[in-house]
Design a protein around this motif. Sequence first.
Motif, PDB file in Angstrom:
ATOM      1  N   ASP A 278       0.821  -1.219   0.000  1.00 15.77           N
ATOM      2  CA  ASP A 278       0.000   0.000   0.000  1.00 15.77           C
ATOM      3  C   ASP A 278       0.848   1.259   0.000  1.00 15.77           C
ATOM      4  N   THR A 279       2.018   1.190   0.628  1.00 16.71           N
ATOM      5  CA  THR A 279       2.886   2.371   0.672  1.00 16.71           C
ATOM      6  C   THR A 279       3.731   2.510  -0.585  1.00 16.71           C
ATOM      7  N   ASN A 280       3.847   1.436  -1.352  1.00 14.22           N
ATOM      8  CA  ASN A 280       4.619   1.458  -2.595  1.00 14.22           C
ATOM      9  C   ASN A 280       3.859   0.686  -3.671  1.00 14.22           C
ATOM     10  N   PRO A 281       2.778   1.278  -4.182  1.00 13.70           N
ATOM     11  CA  PRO A 281       1.960   0.580  -5.184  1.00 13.70           C
ATOM     12  C   PRO A 281       2.739   0.331  -6.469  1.00 13.70           C
ATOM     13  N   CYS A 282       2.227  -0.568  -7.284  1.00  7.93           N
ATOM     14  CA  CYS A 282       2.916  -0.988  -8.510  1.00  7.93           C
ATOM     15  C   CYS A 282       3.108   0.203  -9.458  1.00  7.93           C
ATOM     16  N   LYS A 283       4.369   0.446  -9.837  1.00  7.00           N
ATOM     17  CA  LYS A 283       4.704   1.591 -10.680  1.00  7.00           C
ATOM     18  C   LYS A 283       4.982   1.210 -12.136  1.00  7.00           C
ATOM     19  N   TYR A 284       5.222  -0.078 -12.391  1.00  3.37           N
ATOM     20  CA  TYR A 284       5.642  -0.499 -13.723  1.00  3.37           C
ATOM     21  C   TYR A 284       4.824  -1.705 -14.175  1.00  3.37           C
ATOM     22  N   ARG A 285       4.564  -1.752 -15.464  1.00  2.00           N
ATOM     23  CA  ARG A 285       3.828  -2.877 -16.031  1.00  2.00           C
ATOM     24  C   ARG A 285       4.763  -4.040 -16.306  1.00  2.00           C
ATOM     25  N   ARG A 286       4.192  -5.197 -16.558  1.00  2.70           N
ATOM     26  CA  ARG A 286       4.993  -6.346 -16.990  1.00  2.70           C
ATOM     27  C   ARG A 286       5.241  -6.227 -18.495  1.00  2.70           C
ATOM     28  N   TYR A 287       6.422  -6.642 -18.926  1.00  4.84           N
ATOM     29  CA  TYR A 287       6.789  -6.522 -20.342  1.00  4.84           C
ATOM     30  C   TYR A 287       7.842  -7.563 -20.684  1.00  4.84           C
ATOM     31  N   ASN A 288       8.007  -7.807 -21.974  1.00  8.06           N
ATOM     32  CA  ASN A 288       9.052  -8.698 -22.458  1.00  8.06           C
ATOM     33  C   ASN A 288      10.369  -7.924 -22.511  1.00  8.06           C
ATOM     34  N   HIS A 289      11.427  -8.491 -21.902  1.00  6.20           N
ATOM     35  CA  HIS A 289      12.680  -7.745 -21.827  1.00  6.20           C
ATOM     36  C   HIS A 289      13.293  -7.515 -23.211  1.00  6.20           C
ATOM     37  N   GLY A 290      13.086  -8.448 -24.143  1.00  8.17           N
ATOM     38  CA  GLY A 290      13.587  -8.251 -25.497  1.00  8.17           C
ATOM     39  C   GLY A 290      12.952  -7.045 -26.163  1.00  8.17           C
ATOM     40  N   GLU A 291      11.653  -6.849 -25.940  1.00 10.07           N
ATOM     41  CA  GLU A 291      10.964  -5.689 -26.507  1.00 10.07           C
ATOM     42  C   GLU A 291      11.511  -4.399 -25.910  1.00 10.07           C
ATOM     43  N   TYR A 292      11.769  -4.420 -24.590  1.00  9.61           N
ATOM     44  CA  TYR A 292      12.331  -3.228 -23.973  1.00  9.61           C
ATOM     45  C   TYR A 292      13.726  -2.938 -24.507  1.00  9.61           C
ATOM     46  N   SER A 293      14.545  -3.972 -24.653  1.00  7.66           N
ATOM     47  CA  SER A 293      15.907  -3.779 -25.161  1.00  7.66           C
ATOM     48  C   SER A 293      15.889  -3.190 -26.561  1.00  7.66           C
ATOM     49  N   LYS A 294      14.963  -3.677 -27.395  1.00  9.24           N
ATOM     50  CA  LYS A 294      14.834  -3.128 -28.747  1.00  9.24           C
ATOM     51  C   LYS A 294      14.430  -1.663 -28.684  1.00  9.24           C
ATOM     52  N   HIS A 295      13.500  -1.338 -27.790  1.00 13.31           N
ATOM     53  CA  HIS A 295      13.086   0.052 -27.619  1.00 13.31           C
ATOM     54  C   HIS A 295      14.275   0.909 -27.194  1.00 13.31           C
ATOM     55  N   TYR A 296      15.112   0.385 -26.305  1.00 11.44           N
ATOM     56  CA  TYR A 296      16.246   1.150 -25.780  1.00 11.44           C
ATOM     57  C   TYR A 296      17.258   1.465 -26.871  1.00 11.44           C
ATOM     58  N   VAL A 297      17.635   0.465 -27.661  1.00  9.82           N
ATOM     59  CA  VAL A 297      18.718   0.665 -28.636  1.00  9.82           C
ATOM     60  C   VAL A 297      18.247   1.370 -29.902  1.00  9.82           C
ATOM     61  N   THR A 298      16.944   1.557 -30.061  1.00  9.29           N
ATOM     62  CA  THR A 298      16.441   2.237 -31.257  1.00  9.29           C
ATOM     63  C   THR A 298      15.977   3.665 -30.942  1.00  9.29           C
ATOM     64  N   ASN A 299      16.404   4.177 -29.792  1.00  8.99           N
ATOM     65  CA  ASN A 299      16.121   5.560 -29.441  1.00  8.99           C
ATOM     66  C   ASN A 299      17.407   6.235 -28.981  1.00  8.99           C
ATOM     67  N   LYS A 300      17.530   7.534 -29.265  1.00 13.59           N
ATOM     68  CA  LYS A 300      18.729   8.233 -28.839  1.00 13.59           C
ATOM     69  C   LYS A 300      18.736   8.379 -27.324  1.00 13.59           C
ATOM     70  N   LEU A 301      19.914   8.600 -26.774  1.00 16.21           N
ATOM     71  CA  LEU A 301      20.059   8.727 -25.331  1.00 16.21           C
ATOM     72  C   LEU A 301      19.451  10.052 -24.876  1.00 16.21           C
ATOM     73  N   GLN A 302      18.459   9.961 -24.001  1.00 13.04           N
ATOM     74  CA  GLN A 302      17.772  11.163 -23.498  1.00 13.04           C
ATOM     75  C   GLN A 302      17.413  10.959 -22.036  1.00 13.04           C
ATOM     76  N   GLY A 303      18.396  11.038 -21.180  1.00 11.69           N
ATOM     77  CA  GLY A 303      18.130  10.893 -19.762  1.00 11.69           C
ATOM     78  C   GLY A 303      17.494   9.550 -19.453  1.00 11.69           C
ATOM     79  N   LYS A 304      16.399   9.568 -18.700  1.00 14.72           N
ATOM     80  CA  LYS A 304      15.699   8.333 -18.336  1.00 14.72           C
ATOM     81  C   LYS A 304      14.421   8.149 -19.144  1.00 14.72           C
ATOM     82  N   ARG A 305      14.355   8.782 -20.303  1.00 17.14           N
ATOM     83  CA  ARG A 305      13.112   8.753 -21.072  1.00 17.14           C
ATOM     84  C   ARG A 305      12.727   7.345 -21.521  1.00 17.14           C
TER      85      ARG A 305
END
Length: 361
Positions: free
Chosen positions: A326-353
């Motif tokens: 209750d003090t730390n509710p869920c902040k992030y959804r579940r996702y496939n790590h491969g999809e996230y990695s693809k998202h990361y390497v196909t975007n320019k570096l912009q802080g924590k965007r």
Amino acid sequence: MAPVPISDIKVGHIDDVQELKKTKSPQIPERFIRDSTERPKLDKTDPPSCSNIPVIDFSKLCNGNKVDFCNEIFKIKISCEEWGFFQVINHEIDLELLDKIEEVANEFFMMPLEEKKKYPMNPGSVQGYGQAFVFSENQKLDWCNMFALGLEPHYLRNPKLWPTKPSDFSETVEVYSREVRKLCKNLLRYIAVSLECCNEDVFEEMFGVAVQAVRMNYYPACPRPDLALGLSPHSDGSALTVLQQGKGSSVGLQILKDNTWIPVQPLANALIINIGDTIEVLTNGRYKSVEHRAVTHREKDRLSIVTFYAPSYEIELGPMQELIDDTNPCKYRRYNHGEYSKHYVTNKLQGKRTLEFAKID
């Protein structure tokens, strides 16, 4: 021999900063000049090199008494909560091996450009020699040459990108990477202990066959360090990142702490560790990845060797249930790590965007 004007460098060399350094020009091309809001402040009011980042004595975790062990675990907890970075001493990796990986990395970067271009980093790729995270003609470039290789699992490797020179390059990378992999596995176990997880092997069991890559960064001296950046601000998409800075290099790493860029001075023979976006997601934000960047130096070159350690691309990730309440509710959804990695390497570096990929609105 007179310096070569920047305007006379052949097309294809203009983004190679080692070649630009050879021109001895007091200026840098427009494409490396940052907007005024992004430029580093290099005057006398800069904060001192940070000495407050916790230093973890790995030998006390592995071989120390109960009091020493608990003290080091507490330091891991504080560093992950408040800094996202820490340095590890007595890490059990042979110091001669650290020297050797620096030696072969330097030898590679000192080869003629035509030789290095045999291992090109193609657009959209993060393996090979060149600059990663560049997606448009007008995008500002970092004052850095990179050489990156996928290591584990083996299917990630591109044999055509493994150089034949220096002759002992591949063997050294193999041995070094095995030792760093052991360190990452152990550090994740101790991070789990610091979180008071019931199972200290929770990360290893969750990750499957962990993905590992190495990237060597060469930052030549820059005539206008006040205008350029060595590496754009970003957080890492990995679970853990291990950084080794070359001996004699300039201080280049800076972390964003309380909205201030703080330089980090590596300790002799230590390795710098930072947690990545993956750990932030898994801990539901209790441990946060931290924005960091690299700055350049007017007179000194800098070499860094960076290892990224992350879950298998097939794994589905999300916050661990035991860290949601209750003090730390869920902040992030579940996702496939491969999809996230693809998202990361196909975007320019912009802080924590890139972490917005996983955030729950």
